[in-house]
Write a protein that holds these residues in place. Sequence first.
Motif, short mmCIF file in Angstrom:
data_model
loop_
_atom_site.label_atom_id
_atom_site.label_comp_id
_atom_site.label_asym_id
_atom_site.label_seq_id
_atom_site.Cartn_x
_atom_site.Cartn_y
_atom_site.Cartn_z
N ARG A 1 12.65 18.98 10.33
CA ARG A 1 13.05 20.34 10.71
C ARG A 1 11.79 21.18 10.82
NH1 ARG A 1 14.36 25.04 7.62
NH2 ARG A 1 13.73 23.83 5.82
N GLY B 1 15.07 15.88 7.06
CA GLY B 1 16.47 15.97 6.65
C GLY B 1 17.00 14.60 6.25
N ASP B 2 18.28 14.55 5.91
CA ASP B 2 18.90 13.29 5.52
C ASP B 2 18.95 12.29 6.67
OD1 ASP B 2 19.34 14.28 2.98
OD2 ASP B 2 21.33 15.06 3.47
N ASP B 3 18.96 12.79 7.90
CA ASP B 3 18.99 11.91 9.06
C ASP B 3 17.61 11.42 9.47
OD1 ASP B 3 17.99 14.29 9.94
OD2 ASP B 3 19.40 14.54 11.61
N GLY B 4 16.56 11.88 8.78
CA GLY B 4 15.20 11.44 9.06
C GLY B 4 14.45 12.32 10.03
N LYS B 5 15.13 13.28 10.65
CA LYS B 5 14.48 14.18 11.59
C LYS B 5 13.77 15.29 10.83
CE LYS B 5 17.70 13.38 15.34
NZ LYS B 5 18.70 13.98 16.25
#
Length: 95
Positions: free
Chosen positions: A55, A49-53
């Motif tokens: 999914r 995702g945009d936060d680097g996590k």
Amino acid sequence: MKLRPLHDRVLVKRLEAKEVMKGGIIIPDTAKEKPQEGKVIAVGPGKAGDDGKVRPMNVKAGDRILFGKYAGNDVKIDDDEYVIMREDDILGILE
């Protein structure tokens, strides 16, 4: 065969359609549509995702799935035909 899809991609083996229709009519191979049902062979780790996590994937190897008629890309590996598609192209899991 060892293939590990990247990101949110899924490797699917199409399941063969039934040869005979309800009325006993046999459809020739040239008139058949490609089946829209398949078995998941391998899945990628998931999409970041945009936060680097990352999914996690909702499907796993061995699941029977339903996908769109024109979903994914056809590939041939070791004389077997597969479809590589994104997880978003999967319509549902058959139970």
